[in-house]
Scaffold this active site. Sequence first.
Site, PDB file in Angstrom:
ATOM      1  N   ARG A 219      -7.536  -3.852   9.230  1.00 39.67           N
ATOM      2  CA  ARG A 219      -6.561  -4.777   9.833  1.00 39.67           C
ATOM      3  C   ARG A 219      -7.131  -5.491  11.056  1.00 39.67           C
ATOM      4  O   ARG A 219      -6.753  -6.625  11.346  1.00 39.67           O
ATOM      5  CB  ARG A 219      -5.275  -4.029  10.189  1.00 39.67           C
ATOM      6  CG  ARG A 219      -4.632  -3.362   8.972  1.00 39.67           C
ATOM      7  CD  ARG A 219      -3.171  -3.085   9.175  1.00 39.67           C
ATOM      8  NE  ARG A 219      -2.677  -2.106   8.212  1.00 39.67           N
ATOM      9  CZ  ARG A 219      -2.367  -2.356   6.942  1.00 39.67           C
ATOM     10  NH1 ARG A 219      -2.485  -3.583   6.456  1.00 39.67           N
ATOM     11  NH2 ARG A 219      -1.934  -1.395   6.149  1.00 39.67           N
TER      12      ARG A 219
ATOM     13  N   ASP B  27       1.904  -1.383  11.682  1.00 37.19           N
ATOM     14  CA  ASP B  27       0.601  -1.798  11.137  1.00 37.19           C
ATOM     15  C   ASP B  27       0.266  -3.253  11.452  1.00 37.19           C
ATOM     16  O   ASP B  27      -0.839  -3.717  11.160  1.00 37.19           O
ATOM     17  CB  ASP B  27       0.589  -1.595   9.615  1.00 37.19           C
ATOM     18  CG  ASP B  27       0.532  -0.118   9.244  1.00 37.19           C
ATOM     19  OD1 ASP B  27       0.128   0.703  10.099  1.00 37.19           O
ATOM     20  OD2 ASP B  27       0.908   0.215   8.109  1.00 37.19           O
TER      21      ASP B  27
ATOM     22  N   ARG C  34      -6.553   1.148  17.937  1.00 37.19           N
ATOM     23  CA  ARG C  34      -6.270  -0.291  17.806  1.00 37.19           C
ATOM     24  C   ARG C  34      -5.917  -0.947  19.130  1.00 37.19           C
ATOM     25  O   ARG C  34      -6.014  -2.179  19.248  1.00 37.19           O
ATOM     26  CB  ARG C  34      -5.165  -0.527  16.761  1.00 37.19           C
ATOM     27  CG  ARG C  34      -5.676  -0.302  15.355  1.00 37.19           C
ATOM     28  CD  ARG C  34      -4.638  -0.608  14.287  1.00 37.19           C
ATOM     29  NE  ARG C  34      -5.255  -0.491  12.966  1.00 37.19           N
ATOM     30  CZ  ARG C  34      -4.590  -0.321  11.831  1.00 37.19           C
ATOM     31  NH1 ARG C  34      -3.264  -0.231  11.845  1.00 37.19           N
ATOM     32  NH2 ARG C  34      -5.224  -0.239  10.680  1.00 37.19           N
TER      33      ARG C  34
ATOM     34  N   LYS D  43       0.839  -1.213   0.000  1.00 38.55           N
ATOM     35  CA  LYS D  43       0.000   0.000   0.000  1.00 38.55           C
ATOM     36  C   LYS D  43       0.868   1.256   0.000  1.00 38.55           C
ATOM     37  O   LYS D  43       0.639   2.183  -0.774  1.00 38.55           O
ATOM     38  CB  LYS D  43      -0.927  -0.039   1.216  1.00 38.55           C
ATOM     39  CG  LYS D  43      -1.945   1.089   1.269  1.00 38.55           C
ATOM     40  CD  LYS D  43      -3.175   0.694   2.064  1.00 38.55           C
ATOM     41  CE  LYS D  43      -2.939   0.628   3.555  1.00 38.55           C
ATOM     42  NZ  LYS D  43      -2.727   1.951   4.161  1.00 38.55           N
ATOM     43  N   SER D  44       1.864   1.298   0.866  1.00 34.14           N
ATOM     44  CA  SER D  44       2.714   2.497   0.960  1.00 34.14           C
ATOM     45  C   SER D  44       3.419   2.765  -0.365  1.00 34.14           C
ATOM     46  O   SER D  44       3.502   3.907  -0.832  1.00 34.14           O
ATOM     47  CB  SER D  44       3.781   2.298   2.044  1.00 34.14           C
ATOM     48  OG  SER D  44       3.177   2.197   3.302  1.00 34.14           O
TER      49      SER D  44
HETATM   50  C1  S3P Z   1       2.476   4.689   6.228  1.00 31.96           C
HETATM   51  C2  S3P Z   1       3.016   4.972   7.443  1.00 31.96           C
HETATM   52  C3  S3P Z   1       2.477   4.489   8.710  1.00 31.96           C
HETATM   53  C4  S3P Z   1       1.463   3.371   8.522  1.00 31.96           C
HETATM   54  C5  S3P Z   1       0.518   3.624   7.382  1.00 31.96           C
HETATM   55  C6  S3P Z   1       1.281   3.828   6.088  1.00 31.96           C
HETATM   56  C7  S3P Z   1       3.095   5.236   5.008  1.00 31.96           C
HETATM   57  O1  S3P Z   1       1.852   5.570   9.384  1.00 31.96           O
HETATM   58  O2  S3P Z   1       0.723   3.171   9.706  1.00 31.96           O
HETATM   59  O3  S3P Z   1      -0.364   2.527   7.219  1.00 31.96           O
HETATM   60  O4  S3P Z   1       2.797   4.766   3.900  1.00 31.96           O
HETATM   61  O5  S3P Z   1       3.935   6.141   5.140  1.00 31.96           O
HETATM   62  P1  S3P Z   1       2.729   6.501  10.376  1.00 31.96           P
HETATM   63  O6  S3P Z   1       3.947   6.829   9.649  1.00 31.96           O
HETATM   64  O7  S3P Z   1       1.901   7.702  10.682  1.00 31.96           O
HETATM   65  O8  S3P Z   1       2.972   5.641  11.580  1.00 31.96           O
END
Ligand code: S3P
Length: 433
Positions: A387, A315, A346, A21-22
């Site tokens: 999740r 996550d 969560r 996803k990221s």
């Molecule tokens: C993400 C960073 C994380 C993660 C999110 C995706 C990203 O959040 O929880 O699902 O793609 O940069 P945080 O960086 O705020 O912890």
Amino acid sequence: MKFTVQNGGVLKGHIRVPGDKSISHRSIMFAAIAEGTSHISGFLEGQDSLNTLRAFRAMGVDIEGPENGKVVVHGVGMQGLKKPQHPLDVGNSGTSMRLLAGLFSGLAFDVELKGDTSLSKRPMARVTQPLAEMGAVVETAAEGRPPLKIHGGKELHGIHYQMPMASAQVKSCCLLAGLYARGRTCVTEPAPTRDHTERMLTAFGWPVEVKADTVCLEGPAKLSACDVDVPADISSAAFFIVGASIARDSDITLKHVGVNPTRTGVIDILKLMGADIELMSLREAGGEPVADIRVRSAPLKGAVIPAHLVPLAIDEFPAIFVAAACAEGETVITGAEELRVKECDRIQVMAEGLQALGIDARPTADGMVIQGGAIQSGRVHSHDDHRIAMAFSMAALRASGHIEVEDCNNVSTSFPDFVELAAKAGLAITVSG
Ligand code: S3P
């Protein structure tokens, strides 16, 4: 939508979970503002990353697909985006809102970003504060919540931001604004967080300097098109890694999973608990390390989770909490207060769900203390958090009776074919409602 999962079952076979996803979000963002045409493969066709894609389409970017994970983005360059006709709705996606806030702060026109009920409750001051220091003007609703009204035509300048929390979203927001700012933008993080932005910017031809806990870039930037191979998401693989660990006689291989060291905390934590996890055929794809991950069932034992692993598995805690419930003895998680501001709280929601299944799970301000035990049949609520829904589905593998999981619609934000793939692997899951 409700999932009903019969108890028992064994996870077996070779599966590929959807794209990261990221990395999917970032591939669209960088390809859109690059010069030239970028080809993306393995793109996650989940609602979150599709919302990012739709946002750029609404700003005049010609994007073909997605079709079987393939997307072609005809980049418009740093100043080629057009003012959207309407506020951009990014749904449930915190990553879209926080990263785009940075990227849009340097444009010549105003943009409004809004989200669903869950996203509308999440804190945005963590990004609007550093953006204001850079010269951006971003209005929020009360208490720094969405929607965000980003004012255009502002001259941004680089800053050195000491980030108060370990957040890759905040870091990336600052770096994306830094692409449009004059001078040097640096972010110092209190603990390492995922570094996909840094890696991908380099791949799109813009240098990023990383020294110890600080990352810097110069602006204004110019990106060149680049092809991106998105690996399978370790955060989605995590449900199967936990599932195969807790379900007796399981042996599953997860193919082409991204194993960037800023994301593999879940593997380290589960190994600490006794899991049998093997990384095979380590290789590199598009600047990211990738492996096939083989997981076999193993007796898990409780552990005190080292604080430095928390941001590297942020996550994956819904799944890790389920593993802890199946472990022998006590598991203690601290330093995870960020879990309270994810798609839902969560810590609270997982503790309540585990308690409903007969597990002694005590929430604390920044984590949880879980006594491993026998998971009972029961009904849990995911509070519209993808999740949470998938983690509790896996808990059925070790339960004494079936588990019902309410509010599962949002599973499609990150894992659109979860039910089909989980069923194929051996989970007795059905959908109703
Ligand atoms: C993400 C960073 C994380 C993660 C999110 C995706 C990203 O959040 O929880 O699902 O793609 O940069 P945080 O960086 O705020 O912890």
